[in-house]
Write a protein that holds these residues in place. Structure first.
Motif, PDB file in Angstrom:
ATOM      1  N   PHE A 188      68.279 -58.562 104.809  1.00  0.00           N
ATOM      2  CA  PHE A 188      69.583 -59.227 104.910  1.00  0.00           C
ATOM      3  C   PHE A 188      70.557 -58.364 105.709  1.00  0.00           C
ATOM      4  N   ASN A 189      70.631 -57.078 105.372  1.00  0.00           N
ATOM      5  CA  ASN A 189      71.587 -56.196 106.049  1.00  0.00           C
ATOM      6  C   ASN A 189      71.325 -56.091 107.548  1.00  0.00           C
ATOM      7  N   ILE A 190      70.033 -56.028 107.925  1.00  0.00           N
ATOM      8  CA  ILE A 190      69.713 -55.891 109.353  1.00  0.00           C
ATOM      9  C   ILE A 190      70.029 -57.192 110.091  1.00  0.00           C
ATOM     10  N   VAL A 191      69.665 -58.321 109.479  1.00  0.00           N
ATOM     11  CA  VAL A 191      69.923 -59.605 110.150  1.00  0.00           C
ATOM     12  C   VAL A 191      71.431 -59.881 110.175  1.00  0.00           C
ATOM     13  N   GLU A 192      72.116 -59.522 109.097  1.00  0.00           N
ATOM     14  CA  GLU A 192      73.573 -59.700 109.048  1.00  0.00           C
ATOM     15  C   GLU A 192      74.236 -58.904 110.183  1.00  0.00           C
ATOM     16  N   ASN A 193      73.762 -57.679 110.395  1.00  0.00           N
ATOM     17  CA  ASN A 193      74.283 -56.871 111.507  1.00  0.00           C
ATOM     18  C   ASN A 193      74.018 -57.548 112.843  1.00  0.00           C
ATOM     19  N   ALA A 194      72.785 -58.050 113.015  1.00  0.00           N
ATOM     20  CA  ALA A 194      72.433 -58.712 114.277  1.00  0.00           C
ATOM     21  C   ALA A 194      73.401 -59.867 114.533  1.00  0.00           C
ATOM     22  N   VAL A 195      73.710 -60.626 113.467  1.00  0.00           N
ATOM     23  CA  VAL A 195      74.625 -61.764 113.617  1.00  0.00           C
ATOM     24  C   VAL A 195      76.030 -61.268 113.944  1.00  0.00           C
ATOM     25  N   LYS A 196      76.428 -60.203 113.234  1.00  0.00           N
ATOM     26  CA  LYS A 196      77.784 -59.668 113.384  1.00  0.00           C
ATOM     27  C   LYS A 196      78.022 -59.066 114.769  1.00  0.00           C
ATOM     28  N   TYR A 197      77.007 -58.348 115.276  1.00  0.00           N
ATOM     29  CA  TYR A 197      77.222 -57.588 116.509  1.00  0.00           C
ATOM     30  C   TYR A 197      76.639 -58.262 117.756  1.00  0.00           C
ATOM     31  N   LEU A 255      78.242 -49.147 105.073  1.00  0.00           N
ATOM     32  CA  LEU A 255      77.254 -48.668 104.090  1.00  0.00           C
ATOM     33  C   LEU A 255      75.912 -49.369 104.212  1.00  0.00           C
ATOM     34  N   GLY A 256      75.918 -50.549 104.877  1.00  0.00           N
ATOM     35  CA  GLY A 256      74.714 -51.378 104.937  1.00  0.00           C
ATOM     36  C   GLY A 256      73.449 -50.616 105.309  1.00  0.00           C
ATOM     37  N   LEU A 257      73.482 -49.950 106.461  1.00  0.00           N
ATOM     38  CA  LEU A 257      72.267 -49.297 106.948  1.00  0.00           C
ATOM     39  C   LEU A 257      71.875 -48.063 106.140  1.00  0.00           C
TER      40      LEU A 257
HETATM   41 MG    MG Z   1      76.095 -53.940 108.239  1.00  0.00          MG
END
Ligand code: MG
Ligand code: ATP
Length: 297
Positions: A188-197, A255-257
């Motif tokens: 979730f955190n990695i995909v959320e980052n991909a969406v965010k960035y 903190l995600g990563l």
């Molecule tokens: Mg993140």
């Protein structure tokens, strides 16, 4: 003085010769890299000599600096929403705003801030549990395809809003042994980052590949990328490449990563990242088959 040309050490040496006693100093020493040293000086009466013991506390000191930064960031993150809530209470108790206004103007804003605060607190809690080693893995057979599909579905509102093109290249059934809840947090955190960035209309590809030794899950985006110098630090607690680059809705704790990395390592897996500014980023999780990963059909 030939070995360590530092006047403070020279002073310590002279002082000890004079007072014939035990003396101690701490100093930042700049050689090839900054070192934090504690130097003890003992007077040896028999030979009229001074013995110096040099303790290198650099790693401990670095940890303390990180911790101070961590405290500063965490309190700042918590104070911002609390200040908003306080202002709101003050305005309301002085009757400067009506319930109607609170409802229409402040609620949407306030909800976001409270969500942000709860996210920070739950991330902090997760991280501290992980660091304390309190988190136990509940290992089960999990189908990677299902987990990824579920995550993408949960992120669909954000994906559609940015008009991103998400492609899954995962066999229908890839079973690995993992803690399902923690695996969900990782992906979730990695995909959320991909969406965010990733800027609007970009794409995100998620795939699984398998060879004799490993199963590899990768998440690739066409986003803003990460500068080379920041790459080694993105897994640090609270690290963000640039504060101004965080997303508009303010949902970024940095903190995600760091949680992802700890969970990946706890499973005995490995995480890799490749990135190029303005081109995109690829995260890859390598699950050794011998360890926790396995495949069945
Ligand atoms: Mg993140
Ligand atoms: N796919 C990506 N593309 C570009 N930059 C990224 C990507 N993933 C992470 N980063 C950079 O790494 C930093 C750290 O990521 P991390 O997930 O730990 O924190 P965050 O996304 O800022 O906050 P949080 O996940 O806690 O809300 C981000 O702030 C961002 O600068």
């Amino acid at each position: 003085m030939e070995l360590i040309p530092d006047y403070e050490i020279d002073d310590l040496f002279k002082k000890t010769l004079e007072n014939k006693n035990y003396n101690k100093i701490s100093l930042n020493f700049w050689g090839k890299e900054k070192k934090y040293l504690e130097i003890e000086a003992f007077y040896i009466k028999e030979n009229k000599e001074v013995m110096l013991i040099v303790n290198d506390y650099t790693p401990l000191n670095r940890m303390e600096e990180n911790f101070k930064e961590f405290l500063g960031n965490a309190s700042h993150e918590l104070r911002t929403p609390l200040t908003s809530i306080q202002i709101l209470i003050d305005l309301f108790s002085e009757r400067k705003i009506t319930l109607e206004e609170i409802y229409n103007e402040f609620f949407p804003h306030l909800r976001k801030e409270v969500e942000r605060m709860s996210k920070l607190v739950s991330n902090l809690l997760n991280l501290s549990r992980l660091e304390a080693g309190v988190i136990e893995l509940q290992l089960k057979d999990v189908n990677l395809n299902e987990i990824v599909f579920d995550i993408v579905e949960r992120l669909t509102p954000h994906i559609s809003k940015k008009n991103l093109n998400v492609t899954l290249k995962i066999p229908e059934r890839v079973v690995i042994t993992a803690d399902p809840q923690h695996l969900d947090t990782i992906i979730f955190n990695i995909v959320e980052n991909a969406v965010k960035y990733t800027p609007p209309a970009g794409s995100i590809d998620i795939g699984v590949e398998e060879n004799v030794n490993n199963i590899s899950l990768w998440i690739k985006d066409t986003g803003i990328g990460i500068p080379e110098k920041d790459l080694p630090r993105i897994f640090d607690r609270f690290y963000r490449v640039s504060k101004s680059r965080t997303n508009e809705d303010g949902f970024s704790t940095g903190l995600g990563l760091s949680i992802v990395k700890k969970l990946v390592e706890r499973h005995g897996w490995e995480i890799k990242v490749e990135s190029e500014v303005n081109k995109g980023t690829k995260f890859e999780i390598i699950i050794p088959k011998g360890k926790d990963g396995k495949r069945s059909d």
